[in-house]
Write a protein that holds these residues in place. Structure first.
Motif, PDB file in Angstrom:
ATOM      1  N   SER A   1       0.949  -0.905   0.169  1.00  0.00           N
ATOM      2  CA  SER A   1      -0.035  -0.215   0.112  1.00  0.00           C
ATOM      3  C   SER A   1       0.817   1.634  -0.441  1.00  0.00           C
ATOM      4  CB  SER A   1      -1.018   0.267   0.973  1.00  0.00           C
ATOM      5  OG  SER A   1      -0.203   0.083   2.445  1.00  0.00           O
ATOM      6  N   ASP A   2       2.114   1.697   0.597  1.00  0.00           N
ATOM      7  CA  ASP A   2       3.123   2.264   0.244  1.00  0.00           C
ATOM      8  C   ASP A   2       3.638   2.723  -1.002  1.00  0.00           C
ATOM      9  OD1 ASP A   2       3.122   2.263   2.772  1.00  0.00           O
ATOM     10  OD2 ASP A   2       4.432   1.571   3.725  1.00  0.00           O
ATOM     11  N   ASN A   3       3.369   1.821  -1.514  1.00  0.00           N
ATOM     12  CA  ASN A   3       3.838   2.036  -3.340  1.00  0.00           C
ATOM     13  C   ASN A   3       2.805   2.472  -3.846  1.00  0.00           C
ATOM     14  OD1 ASN A   3       6.445   1.270  -2.999  1.00  0.00           O
ATOM     15  ND2 ASN A   3       6.051  -1.117  -4.313  1.00  0.00           N
ATOM     16  N   LEU A   4       1.470   1.909  -3.733  1.00  0.00           N
ATOM     17  CA  LEU A   4       0.393   2.470  -3.438  1.00  0.00           C
ATOM     18  C   LEU A   4      -0.490   4.014  -4.023  1.00  0.00           C
ATOM     19  CD1 LEU A   4      -2.900   2.140  -5.919  1.00  0.00           C
ATOM     20  CD2 LEU A   4      -3.313   1.234  -2.960  1.00  0.00           C
ATOM     21  N   SER A   5      -0.168   4.062  -1.921  1.00  0.00           N
ATOM     22  CA  SER A   5      -0.265   5.026  -2.286  1.00  0.00           C
ATOM     23  C   SER A   5       0.755   6.783  -2.610  1.00  0.00           C
ATOM     24  CB  SER A   5       0.117   5.662  -0.491  1.00  0.00           C
ATOM     25  OG  SER A   5      -0.569   5.239   0.118  1.00  0.00           O
ATOM     26  N   SER A   6       1.953   6.094  -2.838  1.00  0.00           N
ATOM     27  CA  SER A   6       2.975   6.549  -3.617  1.00  0.00           C
ATOM     28  C   SER A   6       2.330   7.522  -5.045  1.00  0.00           C
ATOM     29  CB  SER A   6       4.323   6.679  -3.516  1.00  0.00           C
ATOM     30  OG  SER A   6       4.976   6.386  -2.459  1.00  0.00           O
ATOM     31  N   ALA A   7       1.694   5.970  -5.557  1.00  0.00           N
ATOM     32  CA  ALA A   7       1.575   6.514  -6.883  1.00  0.00           C
ATOM     33  C   ALA A   7       0.279   7.155  -7.472  1.00  0.00           C
ATOM     34  CB  ALA A   7       1.899   5.213  -8.002  1.00  0.00           C
ATOM     35  N   MET A   8      -0.315   6.729  -6.237  1.00  0.00           N
ATOM     36  CA  MET A   8      -1.865   7.715  -6.239  1.00  0.00           C
ATOM     37  C   MET A   8      -1.448   9.124  -6.347  1.00  0.00           C
ATOM     38  SD  MET A   8      -5.023   5.012  -6.740  1.00  0.00           S
ATOM     39  CE  MET A   8      -6.480   6.416  -5.530  1.00  0.00           C
ATOM     40  N   ARG A   9      -0.784   9.573  -5.706  1.00  0.00           N
ATOM     41  CA  ARG A   9      -0.384  11.052  -5.472  1.00  0.00           C
ATOM     42  C   ARG A   9       0.379  11.473  -6.705  1.00  0.00           C
ATOM     43  NH1 ARG A   9       2.772   9.985  -1.428  1.00  0.00           N
ATOM     44  NH2 ARG A   9       4.651  10.317  -2.223  1.00  0.00           N
ATOM     45  N   ARG A  10       0.732  11.031  -6.908  1.00  0.00           N
ATOM     46  CA  ARG A  10       1.821  11.287  -8.619  1.00  0.00           C
ATOM     47  C   ARG A  10       0.630  10.944  -9.530  1.00  0.00           C
ATOM     48  NH1 ARG A  10       5.840   7.365  -7.084  1.00  0.00           N
ATOM     49  NH2 ARG A  10       5.084   6.158  -8.370  1.00  0.00           N
ATOM     50  N   GLY A  11      -0.622  10.233  -9.485  1.00  0.00           N
ATOM     51  CA  GLY A  11      -1.750  10.086 -10.125  1.00  0.00           C
ATOM     52  C   GLY A  11      -2.326  11.568 -11.010  1.00  0.00           C
ATOM     53  N   GLU A  12      -2.138  11.312 -12.241  1.00  0.00           N
ATOM     54  CA  GLU A  12      -2.516  13.134 -13.318  1.00  0.00           C
ATOM     55  C   GLU A  12      -3.565  12.801 -13.611  1.00  0.00           C
ATOM     56  OE1 GLU A  12      -0.288  12.558 -16.474  1.00  0.00           O
ATOM     57  OE2 GLU A  12       1.511  12.714 -15.455  1.00  0.00           O
ATOM     58  N   SER A  13      -5.039  12.024 -13.101  1.00  0.00           N
ATOM     59  CA  SER A  13      -6.290  12.064 -13.497  1.00  0.00           C
ATOM     60  C   SER A  13      -6.721  11.211 -12.400  1.00  0.00           C
ATOM     61  CB  SER A  13      -6.437  11.881 -14.794  1.00  0.00           C
ATOM     62  OG  SER A  13      -6.068  10.542 -15.158  1.00  0.00           O
ATOM     63  N   PHE A  14      -8.489  11.363 -12.677  1.00  0.00           N
ATOM     64  CA  PHE A  14      -9.091  10.379 -11.764  1.00  0.00           C
ATOM     65  C   PHE A  14      -8.994   8.881 -12.585  1.00  0.00           C
ATOM     66  CE2 PHE A  14     -13.429   9.201 -11.792  1.00  0.00           C
ATOM     67  CZ  PHE A  14     -13.765   8.536 -11.019  1.00  0.00           C
TER      68      PHE A  14
END
Length: 242
Positions: free
Chosen positions: A139-152
């Motif tokens: 989930s740590d990797n997911l959280s970082s990726a979600m933060r960087r996500g460029e769109s919904f």
């Protein structure tokens, strides 16, 4: 405020949707994006829908989210990710507070999905919010990726991929729960627990125990929330705004 809904307030002439989607408030003061996951989606037995709300104003905004009997994964972004939680079925009874220039991404899971996340009874999470890291690996990797996500859309893809990696496509809800929820949906929540038990061919006591174990709330409370959501949806139908 009482949330009792009478049968006269929930007309039965409204066409039955393929999947019941709880009410979402939409207004000019915020930006709302919404995606429904159909039953034929690879995770259609687990995910109900997802939505993202953005507050671009300079003031804190309160957004009402009605409880519906399922779990929610909530990601709050405020100059980066500040919170990633799994919320129980009665956690968000109060308004969700969004600070200025922040957004929140929520994915709502179908009632009875607790067993995908944990072997514990759903009652353990009923009125709580716990760090998502307790229930999802990496989930740590997911959280970082979600933060960087460029769109919904990108955030939806990221979370679906993470769930699939954890075997979500193989998840099957407890049959009694799925059938009971379908029966409740068919009747717009205007149904007694005794009627549900009779339709399912079990006792009211057993039905209530299964609701507590797999959903986290009693069957009667679930029915009440269901009818309340239907009433809100119907009150906002375009045909009712004339």
């Amino acid at each position: 405020m009482s949330s009792y809904i009478s049968a006269s307030q929930v007309p039965r002439s409204v066409p039955e949707p393929q999947k019941f989607i709880p009410f979402l408030w939409n207004g000019p003061e915020f930006s709302l994006q919404h995606r429904i996951f159909p039953s034929e989606h690879e995770l259609g037995q687990l995910i109900m829908d997802s939505f993202e709300i953005s507050n671009s104003s300079g003031a804190t905004m309160s957004y009402p989210i009605l409880p519906f009997g399922g779990l929610r994964a909530v990601f709050l972004f405020n100059r980066g990710l500040t919170r990633a939680e799994l919320c129980g079925p009665t956690t968000l009874l109060k308004k969700l507070s969004l600070p200025p220039q922040s957004s929140v991404f929520c994915m709502r899971f179908l009632p009875g999905s607790m067993r995908y996340f944990s072997p514990l009874s759903a009652c353990e999470l009923a009125g709580q919010s716990q760090p998502l890291s307790q229930y999802l690996s990496h989930s740590d990797n997911l959280s970082s990726a979600m933060r960087r996500g460029e769109s919904f859309h990108a955030r939806n893809v990221l979370l679906v991929r993470t769930l699939c990696a954890g075997g979500a496509a193989r998840f099957q809800p407890f049959p009694l729960i799925g059938q009971s929820v379908g029966f409740i949906s068919e009747h717009r929540g205007i149904v007694r627990v005794s009627q549900i038990a009779a339709e399912m061919g079990c006792s009211e006591r057993y039905l209530s125990r299964m609701f507590q174990e797999h959903i986290g709330i009693s069957a009667s409370f679930f029915v009440n929330r269901f009818s309340f959501n239907f009433s809100c949806i119907l009150s906002w139908l375009p045909s009712r705004k004339s």
